[in-house]
Design a protein around this motif. Structure first.
Motif, short mmCIF file in Angstrom:
data_model
loop_
_atom_site.label_atom_id
_atom_site.label_comp_id
_atom_site.label_asym_id
_atom_site.label_seq_id
_atom_site.Cartn_x
_atom_site.Cartn_y
_atom_site.Cartn_z
N ALA A 210 -0.78 -4.97 -7.69
CA ALA A 210 -0.28 -4.28 -8.68
C ALA A 210 1.12 -4.82 -9.41
O ALA A 210 1.33 -4.44 -10.59
N ALA A 211 1.44 -5.80 -8.90
CA ALA A 211 2.99 -6.37 -9.66
C ALA A 211 2.24 -7.11 -10.92
O ALA A 211 3.03 -7.60 -11.93
N SER A 212 0.84 -7.56 -10.98
CA SER A 212 0.45 -8.02 -12.06
C SER A 212 0.08 -7.35 -13.25
O SER A 212 -0.15 -6.05 -13.09
N GLU A 213 -0.43 -7.84 -14.45
CA GLU A 213 -1.03 -7.18 -15.39
C GLU A 213 -2.27 -7.18 -15.62
O GLU A 213 -2.84 -6.79 -16.74
N SER A 214 -3.15 -7.94 -14.64
CA SER A 214 -4.58 -8.45 -14.99
C SER A 214 -5.39 -7.25 -14.72
O SER A 214 -5.17 -6.00 -14.27
N VAL B 260 -7.78 3.58 -4.41
CA VAL B 260 -7.04 2.19 -4.55
C VAL B 260 -6.62 2.05 -5.99
O VAL B 260 -5.60 1.58 -6.16
N ALA B 261 -7.18 2.57 -6.95
CA ALA B 261 -6.91 2.68 -8.48
C ALA B 261 -5.45 3.23 -8.67
O ALA B 261 -4.45 2.87 -9.07
N LYS B 262 -5.37 4.48 -7.86
CA LYS B 262 -4.07 5.13 -7.84
C LYS B 262 -3.08 4.36 -7.14
O LYS B 262 -2.06 4.22 -7.64
N ALA B 263 -3.25 3.62 -6.07
CA ALA B 263 -2.32 2.88 -5.37
C ALA B 263 -2.01 1.78 -6.23
O ALA B 263 -0.61 1.45 -5.90
N ILE B 264 -2.77 1.09 -6.76
CA ILE B 264 -2.26 -0.03 -7.68
C ILE B 264 -1.23 0.48 -8.66
O ILE B 264 -0.40 0.01 -9.07
N HIS B 265 -1.71 1.71 -9.45
CA HIS B 265 -0.78 2.32 -10.29
C HIS B 265 0.74 2.47 -9.93
O HIS B 265 1.87 2.29 -10.07
N GLN B 266 0.65 3.21 -8.55
CA GLN B 266 1.85 3.53 -7.95
C GLN B 266 2.60 2.62 -7.39
O GLN B 266 4.06 2.51 -7.28
N LEU B 267 2.16 1.40 -7.10
CA LEU B 267 2.90 0.34 -6.54
C LEU B 267 3.30 -0.68 -7.55
O LEU B 267 3.86 -1.69 -7.33
N SER B 268 2.89 -0.42 -8.90
CA SER B 268 2.99 -1.35 -10.18
C SER B 268 4.54 -0.73 -11.01
O SER B 268 4.84 0.27 -10.78
N PRO B 269 4.94 -1.83 -11.71
CA PRO B 269 5.73 -1.49 -12.60
C PRO B 269 5.57 -0.29 -13.49
O PRO B 269 6.59 0.31 -14.20
N ARG B 270 4.35 0.26 -13.68
CA ARG B 270 3.89 1.37 -14.53
C ARG B 270 4.01 2.50 -13.99
O ARG B 270 3.45 3.68 -14.41
N GLU B 271 4.35 2.62 -12.53
CA GLU B 271 4.36 3.82 -11.63
C GLU B 271 4.96 5.21 -12.76
O GLU B 271 4.52 6.20 -12.17
N ARG B 272 5.81 5.09 -13.48
CA ARG B 272 6.49 6.13 -14.12
C ARG B 272 5.47 6.44 -15.31
O ARG B 272 5.78 7.70 -15.69
#
Length: 476
Positions: A172-176, A191-203
């Motif tokens: 999630a922390a990467s942009e790949s 899993v896709a939602k989890a990656i989004h929620q854990l990423s800097p893009r969560e907002r």
């Protein structure tokens, strides 16, 4: 003489089978070795036999209960209303798997599953009744342990799931670009939602696109948007999903179903990080992270020329392979615990768990629909469960892989056998669709809900199997 000794004395040593004579056992001794509680009553409702397991479950010794009324010993919630034993004694009906709450000698409440039957001699002489019972005990999963193995609604204790859960914050922390692969129902969108929620893009927004659910003629304009006058009916400009996902995550589900011409355009977008609306001339920068998912073996699709290899490797930057439920059966108890907690909140119930026999069934089932199927089965059980535990009689009657029972949906025997003209799996799928349509009275939306698929996917399957007119298909 004890109130029921006359019944036990009816069975003389001479009546015993040769094996029992050889072992030196009589019927009472056999019942004492029975793994469930057993007690007998006479027609005056007095207990005349009480085996060792009955004593162990209730806390009463045999000597304490002989000659006593059964309701004084068990103090069950059904003793004076809808008593299963009373129904069996008065009607001769055998009752199976009835949930009853009893009170032990120590004053503790226990939930038991009972079976009752009338004891009759000859054709008409009723001697009394017999009841067998066993305690319903739910396999426990510690709440703390459950919390340790849940990440953004994804649950797992198996090594493969633990590895995935540990990797999610790093991914999630990467942009790949991420490619999630797995069978239908394994939780790819979660899993896709989890990656989004854990990423800097969560907002930012999480925009999901099902590439197989949108008609081919509309998919390009849905993805990239269009300008006014781009085609007949385009009376105003409209942003596409790539644009709407700005600052967030764009989830491309069922990417393996994308047509070759759109594969080319998607590849260009990923390479240039920009796109144009249909009918437009201005390039719009791609400011969303791409997460794709598929239940198709993309490597095999590439080998067969169905999927572009350059797009495959562009998406394959960070792959996640979700295992099917049948390959991580150790996750089933904790998934059951997790779903029960969610369903209790949804239905405002207080179901504590499932009977161990049910858990064995759940752990034995092959789960072709994976975690989604397990969730829907438990929700079905919640609708019918009235007590604190889910028992076998609450399970849906599905394919024989469950309990050795055949599908019991109202199928018409007049339908033609589709296996004569198609492969067995296709024939089964067509039959399942027809069954759902029959139950739903021909209503496509309701049939799609029963099948747990989108309405557009149902339409597509109906076209494949040429189910153009359900009423005609049913009557043919």
């Amino acid at each position: 003489m004890p109130p029921f000794s006359h019944l036990m004395s009816d069975y003389k040593d001479n009546d015993l089978p040769p094996l029992l004579k050889f072992l030196g056992l009589n019927y009472a001794e056999i019942l004492d070795h029975f793994p469930e509680g057993v007690f007998l009553i006479n027609t005056r409702w007095q207990i005349g036999y009480f085996n060792q397991m009955a004593a162990q479950i209730t806390g009463y010794s045999r000597e304490e209960v002989l000659g006593k009324f059964c309701w004084d010993i068990f103090q069950a919630d059904l003793c004076h209303k809808n008593c299963p034993m009373r129904i069996s004694m008065s009607t001769g009906e055998v009752l199976l798997d009835r949930e009853v709450e009893i009170t032990t000698k120590a004053g503790h409440k226990k939930l038991v599953l009972i079976n009752t039957a009338q004891i009759i001699k000859g054709r008409y002489k009723v001697l009394g009744g017999v009841e067998t019972f066993h305690e319903l005990v739910c396999p426990e999963v510690e709440t703390g342990k459950l919390e340790q193995h849940v990440v953004a609604d994804i649950v797992g204790v198996s090594p493969r799931m633990q590895q995935i859960l540990r990797s999610l914050p790093i991914i999630a922390a990467s942009e790949s670009n991420v490619l999630i692969q797995g069978e239908s129902g394994t939780g790819k969108e979660l899993v896709a939602k989890a990656i989004h929620q854990l990423s800097p893009r969560e907002r930012g927004p999480f925009i999901a696109v099902n590439c197989s659910a949108i008609p081919e003629t509309l998919l390009e304009s849905e993805l990239f948007g269009y300008e006014r006058g781009a085609f007949t009916g385009a009376v105003s400009s409209k942003p596409g999903r790539f644009e709407l996902a700005k600052g967030g995550t764009l989830f491309l589900d069922e990417i393996g179903d994308l047509k070759p011409e759109l594969q080319v355009k998607l590849l260009r977008v990923l390479e240039e990080r920009a796109f144009m609306r249909v009918g437009g001339t201005r390039k719009i920068p791609l400011e969303a992270r791409i997460v794709a998912a598929t239940n198709v073996d993309l490597k095999e699709a590439v080998r067969r020329g169905k999927f572009r290899d350059d797009l495959y490797y562009r998406l394959f930057t960070v792959p996640i392979l979700l295992p099917p439920l049948r390959e991580k059966r150790e996750d089933i108890p904790i998934l059951v615990k997790y779903f029960l907690e969610k369903l209790n909140r949804k239905f405002n119930k207080k179901i504590k768990g499932v009977d161990p026999k049910v858990m064995k069934v759940l752990c034995r089932h092959p789960w072709p629909g994976n975690v989604r199927e397990l969730q829907h089965v438990l929700e079905y059980c919640f609708v019918f469960a009235k007590g604190p535990l889910i028992t076998q009689r609450h399970l849906p009657r599905l394919e024989s892989a469950w309990l050795g029972r055949e599908l019991e949906l109202p199928l018409s025997t007049d339908w033609p056998n589709p296996a004569e003209s198609m492969a067995p799996l296709q024939a089964l799928e067509k039959k399942t669709i027809l069954t759902a349509l029959e139950i739903a009275g021909g209503k496509k939306q309701e049939a799609a809900r029963l099948l747990k698929i989108s309405r557009s996917k149902l339409w597509r399957k109906m076209r494949i199997y040429q189910i153009t007119d359900f009423e005609k298909e049913r009557e043919s």
